[in-house]
Design a protein around this motif. Structure first.
Motif, PDB file in Angstrom:
ATOM      1  N   LYS A   9       0.299  -1.199  -0.018  1.00 31.82           N
ATOM      2  CA  LYS A   9      -0.022  -0.322  -0.033  1.00 31.82           C
ATOM      3  C   LYS A   9       0.815   1.360   0.201  1.00 31.82           C
ATOM      4  CE  LYS A   9      -3.785  -2.287   2.246  1.00 31.82           C
ATOM      5  NZ  LYS A   9      -4.814  -2.483   3.486  1.00 31.82           N
ATOM      6  N   CYS A  10      -0.049   2.206  -0.699  1.00 27.98           N
ATOM      7  CA  CYS A  10       1.142   3.433  -0.008  1.00 27.98           C
ATOM      8  C   CYS A  10       0.221   4.580  -1.092  1.00 27.98           C
ATOM      9  CB  CYS A  10       1.927   3.433  -1.705  1.00 27.98           C
ATOM     10  SG  CYS A  10       3.215   4.820  -1.083  1.00 27.98           S
ATOM     11  N   CYS A  11       0.082   6.106  -0.289  1.00 23.95           N
ATOM     12  CA  CYS A  11      -0.473   6.757  -0.746  1.00 23.95           C
ATOM     13  C   CYS A  11      -0.366   8.068  -1.580  1.00 23.95           C
ATOM     14  CB  CYS A  11      -1.313   7.940   1.494  1.00 23.95           C
ATOM     15  SG  CYS A  11       1.198   8.240   1.737  1.00 23.95           S
ATOM     16  N   CYS A  12       0.823   7.296  -2.765  1.00 23.08           N
ATOM     17  CA  CYS A  12       1.241   7.921  -3.095  1.00 23.08           C
ATOM     18  C   CYS A  12       1.255   7.372  -5.010  1.00 23.08           C
ATOM     19  CB  CYS A  12       3.154   9.000  -3.099  1.00 23.08           C
ATOM     20  SG  CYS A  12       2.750   9.756  -1.772  1.00 23.08           S
ATOM     21  N   ASN A  13       1.210   8.056  -5.946  1.00 24.38           N
ATOM     22  CA  ASN A  13       1.576   7.060  -7.083  1.00 24.38           C
ATOM     23  C   ASN A  13       2.991   7.931  -7.843  1.00 24.38           C
ATOM     24  OD1 ASN A  13       1.227   5.550  -8.791  1.00 24.38           O
ATOM     25  ND2 ASN A  13      -0.554   6.791 -10.166  1.00 24.38           N
ATOM     26  N   CYS A  14       4.005   7.795  -7.471  1.00 19.49           N
ATOM     27  CA  CYS A  14       5.133   8.549  -7.587  1.00 19.49           C
ATOM     28  C   CYS A  14       5.459   7.954  -9.418  1.00 19.49           C
ATOM     29  CB  CYS A  14       6.627   8.116  -6.901  1.00 19.49           C
ATOM     30  SG  CYS A  14       6.484   8.899  -5.444  1.00 19.49           S
ATOM     31  N   THR A  15       5.835   8.588  -9.881  1.00 19.20           N
ATOM     32  CA  THR A  15       5.750   8.478 -11.810  1.00 19.20           C
ATOM     33  C   THR A  15       7.675   7.538 -11.884  1.00 19.20           C
ATOM     34  OG1 THR A  15       7.646  10.571 -11.995  1.00 19.20           O
ATOM     35  CG2 THR A  15       5.331  11.196 -12.699  1.00 19.20           C
ATOM     36  N   PHE A  16       8.233   7.580 -10.419  1.00 18.78           N
ATOM     37  CA  PHE A  16       9.279   6.491 -11.071  1.00 18.78           C
ATOM     38  C   PHE A  16       8.787   5.798 -10.767  1.00 18.78           C
ATOM     39  CE2 PHE A  16      10.110   9.701  -7.860  1.00 18.78           C
ATOM     40  CZ  PHE A  16      10.389   9.001  -6.698  1.00 18.78           C
ATOM     41  N   CYS A  17       7.914   5.504  -9.626  1.00 20.21           N
ATOM     42  CA  CYS A  17       8.107   3.670  -8.852  1.00 20.21           C
ATOM     43  C   CYS A  17       7.956   2.857  -9.502  1.00 20.21           C
ATOM     44  CB  CYS A  17       6.332   4.356  -8.151  1.00 20.21           C
ATOM     45  SG  CYS A  17       6.338   2.312  -7.086  1.00 20.21           S
ATOM     46  N   LEU A  18       8.763   1.890  -9.108  1.00 20.80           N
ATOM     47  CA  LEU A  18       9.301   0.909  -9.892  1.00 20.80           C
ATOM     48  C   LEU A  18       8.096  -0.479  -9.942  1.00 20.80           C
ATOM     49  CD1 LEU A  18      12.519  -0.261  -7.509  1.00 20.80           C
ATOM     50  CD2 LEU A  18      12.334   0.506 -10.750  1.00 20.80           C
ATOM     51  N   THR A  39      11.189   5.460   3.184  1.00 25.83           N
ATOM     52  CA  THR A  39      10.164   6.511   3.970  1.00 25.83           C
ATOM     53  C   THR A  39       9.369   7.783   3.016  1.00 25.83           C
ATOM     54  OG1 THR A  39       8.543   7.050   5.049  1.00 25.83           O
ATOM     55  CG2 THR A  39      10.767   7.566   5.984  1.00 25.83           C
ATOM     56  N   ASN A  40       8.415   7.586   2.433  1.00 26.18           N
ATOM     57  CA  ASN A  40       7.864   9.058   1.811  1.00 26.18           C
ATOM     58  C   ASN A  40       7.741  10.047   2.892  1.00 26.18           C
ATOM     59  OD1 ASN A  40       5.026   8.280   2.454  1.00 26.18           O
ATOM     60  ND2 ASN A  40       4.317   7.697   1.180  1.00 26.18           N
ATOM     61  N   GLY A  41       7.360   9.614   3.475  1.00 24.32           N
ATOM     62  CA  GLY A  41       7.848  10.752   5.105  1.00 24.32           C
ATOM     63  C   GLY A  41       6.075  11.415   5.406  1.00 24.32           C
TER      64      GLY A  41
HETATM   65  S1  SF4 Z   1       8.170   5.009  -4.733  1.00 23.89           S
HETATM   66 FE1  SF4 Z   1       7.638   4.749  -3.022  1.00 23.89          FE
HETATM   67  S2  SF4 Z   1       7.031   6.465  -2.223  1.00 23.89           S
HETATM   68 FE2  SF4 Z   1       6.175   6.537  -4.640  1.00 23.89          FE
HETATM   69  S3  SF4 Z   1       4.663   5.816  -4.736  1.00 23.89           S
HETATM   70 FE3  SF4 Z   1       5.776   4.057  -4.862  1.00 23.89          FE
HETATM   71  S4  SF4 Z   1       5.800   2.918  -2.613  1.00 23.89           S
HETATM   72 FE4  SF4 Z   1       4.814   4.880  -2.746  1.00 23.89          FE
END
Ligand code: SF4
Length: 198
Positions: free
Chosen positions: A18-27, A100-102
């Protein structure tokens, strides 16, 4: 279910997707793992018993570091992180880091940095950008109005409770934004690591 994985001589704990972000570079967008053959996608959230049972299979003293980092934001499960870190502390002197995403305090409406006192030696916080606009563009948090400020506040509080605090940005943001992020990190007296996109 791949709860524990290793990279070099570090042991990684993957406790949530789970995550509360959706980073453009997220693996997670187009990969199954991090330098690793087995997928880090979990069939479901592992229980504390399952995580401890897996951890017990490893000689914790033989690793340089134990890191909470997987295919998701570890602090989404703050109670599990606290329980596991407390258990680790009782069984080894190997240091613990959280990546962490902080946004833990924002997610739980709790003072998460205080909860980490004495439990972790290091925390790496994704700064991702030097201002709210760029941060929202890169990170796409579910709380766009308050996420950037909340992350900075989280980092400032961690400086009082965690011995080693570090910011990170991913090099995909480009040189100019890296420079601006460096300036912000210097202002907050937190070292910045520039990570390469995998
Ligand atoms: S990179 Fe980290 S913070 Fe960003 S969407 Fe992926 S898991 Fe979440």
């Amino acid at each position: 279910m791949n709860i524990i994985y290793t990279i070099k001589n570090s042991l990684y704990i993957n406790i949530t997707n789970k995550c509360c972000c959706n980073c453009t570079f997220c693996l997670r967008n187009d990969n199954n793992g991090i330098n690793y053959n087995e997928s880090l996608w979990l069939e479901r959230e592992p229980t504390i018993e399952e995580i401890l049972s897996k951890l017990k299979e490893y000689d914790l003293n033989s690793y340089d570091e134990i890191v909470f980092c997987g295919f998701g934001e570890p602090l989404m499960r703050i109670d599990i992180v606290i329980e596991i870190a407390t258990w680790i502390k009782k069984h080894t002197t190997t240091s613990i880091r959280i990546n962490t995403n902080g946004l833990g305090s924002l997610i739980h409406k709790k003072d998460v940095p205080s909860m980490l006192t004495g439990l972790v030696e290091a925390i790496s916080i994704s700064l991702n950008a030097h201002n709210k606009e760029k941060y929202n563009q890169v990170t796409q948090p579910i709380y766009p109005e308050i996420a950037f400020e909340s992350m900075l506040e989280f980092a400032k509080k961690c400086k009082k409770t965690v011995p080693n605090v570090q910011f990170s940005v991913v090099d995909v943001i480009g040189e100019e934004y890296i420079k601006q992020s460096q300036l912000l990190a210097e202002k907050l007296e937190i070292p910045l690591k520039v990570r390469k996109e995998i």
